[in-house]
Design a protein around this motif. Structure first.
Motif, PDB file in Angstrom:
ATOM      1  N   GLU A 137       0.845  -1.208   0.000  1.00  0.00           N
ATOM      2  CA  GLU A 137       0.000   0.000   0.000  1.00  0.00           C
ATOM      3  C   GLU A 137       0.874   1.249   0.000  1.00  0.00           C
ATOM      4  OE1 GLU A 137      -3.163   0.033  -0.556  1.00  0.00           O
ATOM      5  OE2 GLU A 137      -3.150  -2.153  -0.575  1.00  0.00           O
ATOM      6  N   LYS A 165       2.267   1.865  -3.378  1.00  0.00           N
ATOM      7  CA  LYS A 165       1.305   2.417  -4.334  1.00  0.00           C
ATOM      8  C   LYS A 165       1.292   3.935  -4.273  1.00  0.00           C
ATOM      9  CE  LYS A 165      -1.635  -1.654  -4.333  1.00  0.00           C
ATOM     10  NZ  LYS A 165      -2.819  -2.302  -3.770  1.00  0.00           N
ATOM     11  N   THR A 166       1.529   4.472  -3.086  1.00  0.00           N
ATOM     12  CA  THR A 166       1.490   5.931  -2.978  1.00  0.00           C
ATOM     13  C   THR A 166       2.779   6.576  -3.474  1.00  0.00           C
ATOM     14  OG1 THR A 166       2.436   5.976  -0.763  1.00  0.00           O
ATOM     15  CG2 THR A 166       0.054   5.748  -0.921  1.00  0.00           C
ATOM     16  N   VAL A 178       3.065   7.511  -8.832  1.00  0.00           N
ATOM     17  CA  VAL A 178       1.780   7.444  -9.507  1.00  0.00           C
ATOM     18  C   VAL A 178       1.910   6.835 -10.896  1.00  0.00           C
ATOM     19  CG1 VAL A 178       1.688   9.647 -10.731  1.00  0.00           C
ATOM     20  CG2 VAL A 178      -0.346   8.779  -9.582  1.00  0.00           C
ATOM     21  N   ARG A 231       3.489   4.376 -11.621  1.00  0.00           N
ATOM     22  CA  ARG A 231       3.670   2.938 -11.506  1.00  0.00           C
ATOM     23  C   ARG A 231       2.484   2.308 -10.784  1.00  0.00           C
ATOM     24  NH1 ARG A 231       7.658   3.010  -8.030  1.00  0.00           N
ATOM     25  NH2 ARG A 231       8.806   4.491  -9.286  1.00  0.00           N
ATOM     26  N   TYR A 232       1.523   3.105 -10.460  1.00  0.00           N
ATOM     27  CA  TYR A 232       0.451   2.673  -9.566  1.00  0.00           C
ATOM     28  C   TYR A 232      -0.173   1.359  -9.990  1.00  0.00           C
ATOM     29  CZ  TYR A 232      -3.877   2.709  -6.918  1.00  0.00           C
ATOM     30  OH  TYR A 232      -4.909   2.354  -6.092  1.00  0.00           O
ATOM     31  N   CYS A 274      -0.155  -2.395  -8.283  1.00  0.00           N
ATOM     32  CA  CYS A 274      -1.410  -3.089  -7.943  1.00  0.00           C
ATOM     33  C   CYS A 274      -1.422  -4.494  -8.506  1.00  0.00           C
ATOM     34  CB  CYS A 274      -2.601  -2.318  -8.514  1.00  0.00           C
ATOM     35  SG  CYS A 274      -2.999  -0.848  -7.586  1.00  0.00           S
ATOM     36  N   ALA A 290      -8.414  -1.123  -8.067  1.00  0.00           N
ATOM     37  CA  ALA A 290      -7.504  -0.592  -9.085  1.00  0.00           C
ATOM     38  C   ALA A 290      -8.273  -0.181 -10.326  1.00  0.00           C
ATOM     39  CB  ALA A 290      -6.452  -1.640  -9.420  1.00  0.00           C
ATOM     40  N   TRP A 340      -9.615   3.323 -10.375  1.00  0.00           N
ATOM     41  CA  TRP A 340      -8.618   4.383 -10.198  1.00  0.00           C
ATOM     42  C   TRP A 340      -8.605   5.323 -11.382  1.00  0.00           C
ATOM     43  CZ3 TRP A 340      -3.708   5.144 -12.722  1.00  0.00           C
ATOM     44  CH2 TRP A 340      -2.842   6.036 -12.056  1.00  0.00           C
TER      45      TRP A 340
END
Lengths: 574, 281
Positions: free
Chosen positions: B82, B85-86, B89, B91-92, B96, B119, B122
């Motif tokens: 998690e 993920k932040t 962006v 590579r978000y 996931c 996801a 998003w």
């Protein structure tokens, strides 16, 4: 100390200096508005005191910040450094008398304080709200990006650009380029003329003071103590008082992310000494720690070499005159004499002695070692003869272990400090978020690192390698004899080895190419590499520096023969 | 030249990375964690000029360590993902996806499904368009999981059918899953690529609901469309389908022709040979 007025409150004359540079009475703690004033010292003559009080006056802004100047920051840093040196055992006069005076002299010479401000120069920090329609009074006003590039510290392009763009959007009339008053001005100043202060230069100041007092700390040791954390350097700005806000261009000046290099600190120190118009430094005599005879003894011990070699180092030192007071003592501003690197010189002398006795051509030393080994096997009386092979194995093993430790430490080094740094208020939240993430990750993976905790700072010690005579495994060679390799000729002990090879036939012009010789471009015997590598590790400098000194010594030693043009071998080429 | 050996932040971190690499290769997870702890402060420095930045490094290395380390739990792993993920962006969606793979490997199908759905919803300005491929993959995998659910329902239904029960609710659910799965699977196999598992599942669905034409078309596309990479399995699937459909020997032979070219040692070549011998050629 020098301020002789009576305190208004208690009529005592017992003054100290606050962090902000104001005098306070030690008896009753009354703080005055007067700032450091100069009374006669040896170096400062006829200076008009400029009351910095006007500028140093802590104007309480709405958020409790104060105005501060870059040189104040450096002053704080120097103070911390010299206090650390005191904790290491350096004499206390260094702080209160020597370094303090050096610093004041510097401030005066560079016109940052203690002098009449030259006409026309104003301490106006660059203000931001110049719109494009304003006519610039100074057509050469540099752009912010230009200022950012002027600093020596490595910045990241992204941060620089984002800072520059964020600043230009602010419409306040106060300077937001830096937390300090003169941050931008500082970077803009012409470096050559006034010897602008930098972080590495703080160490030059320290070294200069150490040399003046002739403390038994060499420059390589000083730098090693810095890296080991005994002397504040990296991130020392985090100890600035809360009110001194550090941001923007200040970071370029105070946040360095590299360890200072010997050459840099050394050269700057000499520049500084000349700049300050210092007189001849106190004499370095035979009883001084920095004298090659003394240093050689120390390094011989540390390198686990026989004590008997000391006679030889002394002979070499005497023969080429590098033990003379005039050669060793620093005379600032004298451009004709070569500046003496005491530690490197001593190491180089030992290398030359080893070459004299063992030749170090990858053959002869092993041959001698075999003879010694034979003798030691058959004859156990009268102490062992020195065996080069055994020494090599023992020392190499320890060296490898220590080098490995050092390499790992360097890879694990933590550069960032707890105080978060931001260029501008705008990216403050981003910076803080990142910091939080870093801390979280460090915690998470730190727990998974197992029982290996970060090793505590090792106690500062002068010796990195130590060998004990009490070890029965024979790993200490101090007491070993050189008998096997010496012979008597006409009442004098000389080496059995008749040959010598020069590292280089001709010395380069140091001013042109920076070195006396070129270590990397020629193939030397492995033993020579090894010996250079050993001292390179001990002194934490590149082997090429030691090589340069070796060449210099050899040329002095064989001067006559060189002039007559040697018949036999010069540089070995494989 | 004196700057060459200057030890600075960058060099120190490069050395740190190589120690991590060695530790990973030797499966020394504790040691890798030790060095990673020292490396993470790179996040505070900008590496925009580098090809791979520290955030990506930390994501990949951290994933490996947490996955293999004996003291690491799934909870910690998820927490770490998690955070990752932040971090970037750009590579978000990739992060996931990889997270989902790990969850699937660990048997956490439901969590995987939740993550995929999350996801899928998003949106991030122009990044959404840029990461379009990853989005398609996410949708495809969700489709795959829908297919698994469909399959489960189908089996339940078949069991009940044997017992004589007619379970309407299960049937409705099953059809629901089919619709969801079909939509996504159909999309991904349009894009040139190797989609064996998606194709298989989609064809299975189509066959169950009797849409043999569509199934045939899908398999033909997969095998013969030159935009798709050469894939022996495509031909195998087509052959097996045609066999199930009871197609003529001639069609079967022609289906195996290309397979014969690209994988002469394939086990189906035995059948191929037999059929050829039986025919006059």
């Amino acid at each position: 100390r020098d301020f002789n007025e009576r305190c208004a409150q208690c009529s005592e004359v017992n003054w100290g200096l606050t962090d902000g540079g104001r005098f306070y009475c030690r008896s009753c703690h009354n703080v005055t508005e007067r700032t450091r004033e100069v009374v006669n010292t040896d170096f400062i003559t006829n200076s008009r005191v400029q009351t910095i009080s006007k500028a140093l006056k802590k104007q309480e802004k709405t958020d409790g910040d104060c105005e501060w100047y870059i040189c104040e920051g450096f002053q704080l840093i120097l103070k911390k450094q010299v206090e650390a040196l005191e904790a290491l055992g350096v004499c206390p006069q260094m702080k209160d008398e020597i370094l303090c005076n050096f610093w004041r002299c510097y401030l005066q010479k560079s016109k940052q304080a203690y002098c009449k401000r030259p006409a026309g120069e104003t301490v106006k920090a660059l203000s931001v709200c110049e719109s494009s329609t304003d006519v610039d009074s100074d057509p050469e006003r540099p752009s912010l990006l230009h200022l950012l590039s002027l600093s020596e510290s490595e910045g990241d392009l992204q941060t620089d650009c984002s800072f520059a763009s964020s600043v230009s959007k602010v419409s306040e009339s106060t300077s937001v380029y830096s937390g300090s008053v003169d941050g931008s001005l500082y970077l803009m100043k012409n470096q050559k003329e006034k010897l602008r202060m930098t972080m590495p230069m703080t160490l030059s100041f320290c070294y200069m003071a150490l040399l003046w007092v002739r403390e038994p700390i060499t420059l390589s040791e000083l730098l090693r103590f810095v890296v080991e954390g005994h002397i504040p350097y990296l991130n020392v700005f985090q100890h600035f008082p809360e009110k001194m806000k550090l941001c923007g261009l200040d970071l370029k000046i105070f946040c360095v992310e590299s360890w200072p290099v010997y050459e840099e600190v050394f050269n700057k120190m000499h520049e500084l000494a000349a700049f300050l118009d210092l007189p001849r430094f106190p004499d370095i005599t035979e009883s001084c720690f920095l004298h090659p005879d003394m240093l050689c003894m120390k390094y011989l011990m540390e390198a686990n070499l026989p004590d008997e070699l000391h006679n030889w180092t002394c002979r070499v030192v005497k023969k080429i005159g590098i033990g003379e007071v005039d050669f060793l003592t620093l005379m600032p501003g004298n451009k004709s004499t070569r500046k003496v690197k005491y530690d490197v010189l001593a190491a180089a002398v030992i290398v030359v002695v080893l070459k004299l006795l063992f030749l170090l051509d990858d053959h002869y030393e092993w041959l001698l070692s075999e003879f010694a080994e034979e003798r030691n096997k058959n004859n156990t009386e009268g102490g062992p003869y020195f065996e080069f092979k055994k020494w090599y194995e023992v020392v190499k093993h320890s060296l490898d272990v220590e080098q490995k430790k050092l390499d790992e430490e360097r890879a694990k080094y933590l550069w960032r400090c707890e105080k978060p740094l931001f260029y501008s208020v705008k990216n403050k939240s981003k910076v803080l978020k990142r910091r939080q993430m870093v801390v979280n990750l460090q915690n998470q993976f730190g727990k998974l690192s197992g029982s290996v905790q970060r090793a505590k700072k090792p106690n500062p010690s002068s010796f990195q390698l130590s060998w004990s005579e009490e070890n029965t495994d024979g790993s200490c060679f101090h007491g070993h004899s050189l008998k096997g390799i010496l012979q008597e000729k006409r009442g004098l002990l000389t080496a059995m080895n008749p040959d010598y090879w020069l590292c280089t036939v001709k010395l380069c012009n140091e001013k042109l190419c920076g070195h006396l010789a070129h270590y990397r471009e020629v193939e030397f015997p492995q033993s020579y590499h090894f010996v250079l590598g050993l001292f390179s590790f001990l002194l934490r400098i590149q082997p090429s520096y030691i090589h340069d000194e070796v060449c210099m010594i050899e040329h002095k030693l064989f001067n006559k023969k060189l002039c007559k043009k040697l018949k036999y071998n010069t540089v070995l080429r494989k | 030249s004196s700057n060459e050996h200057k030890l600075n932040f960058k060099k120190s971190k490069e050395a740190c990375l190589s120690y991590i690499q060695d530790a990973l290769l030797q499966k020394q997870w504790k040691r890798a964690a030790e060095f990673l702890t020292c490396y993470v402060e790179s996040l505070e420095k900008d590496y925009s000029r580098e090809h791979i930045g520290p955030s990506e490094m930390i994501w990949r290395i951290g994933t490996e360590i947490l996955w293999h380390h004996s003291q690491s739990s799934m909870k910690e792993f998820n927490c770490f993902m998690e955070q990752m993920k932040t971090l970037g962006v750009k590579r978000y969606l990739k992060v996931c996806l990889e997270h989902v793979f790990h969850l699937l490997c660990n048997g956490q199908i439901d969590e995987a499904y939740q993550n995929l759905s999350l996801a899928e919803s998003w949106r991030f300005g122009e990044q959404t368009a840029i990461q379009d491929k990853e989005m398609k993959l996410i949708q495809a995998y969700r489709g795959l999981l829908d297919y698994c659910s469909w399959s489960k329902q189908k089996n339940i239904l078949l069991e009940h059918g044997e017992d004589g029960f007619a379970d309407l609710a299960v049937e409705q659910e099953m059809h629901g899953y089919f619709r969801k799965a079909a939509v996504n699977l159909k999309e991904i196999i349009k894009i040139p690529g190797v989609w064996d598992i998606f194709v298989k599942c989609y064809v299975d669905l189509l066959e169950f609901y009797g849409d043999h034409n569509e199934a045939h078309q899908v398999l033909n596309e997969y095998a013969y469309n030159s935009k798709f990479p050469a894939n022996p399995n495509a031909h195998v699937y087509l052959y097996q389908f045609l066999k199930r459909q009871g197609e003529s020997k001639k069609s079967l032979i022609s289906a195996l022709k290309i397979l014969h070219d690209i994988v002469p040692s394939h086990e189906l070549m035995i059948d191929f040979n037999t059929m050829l011998q039986k025919s006059s050629k």
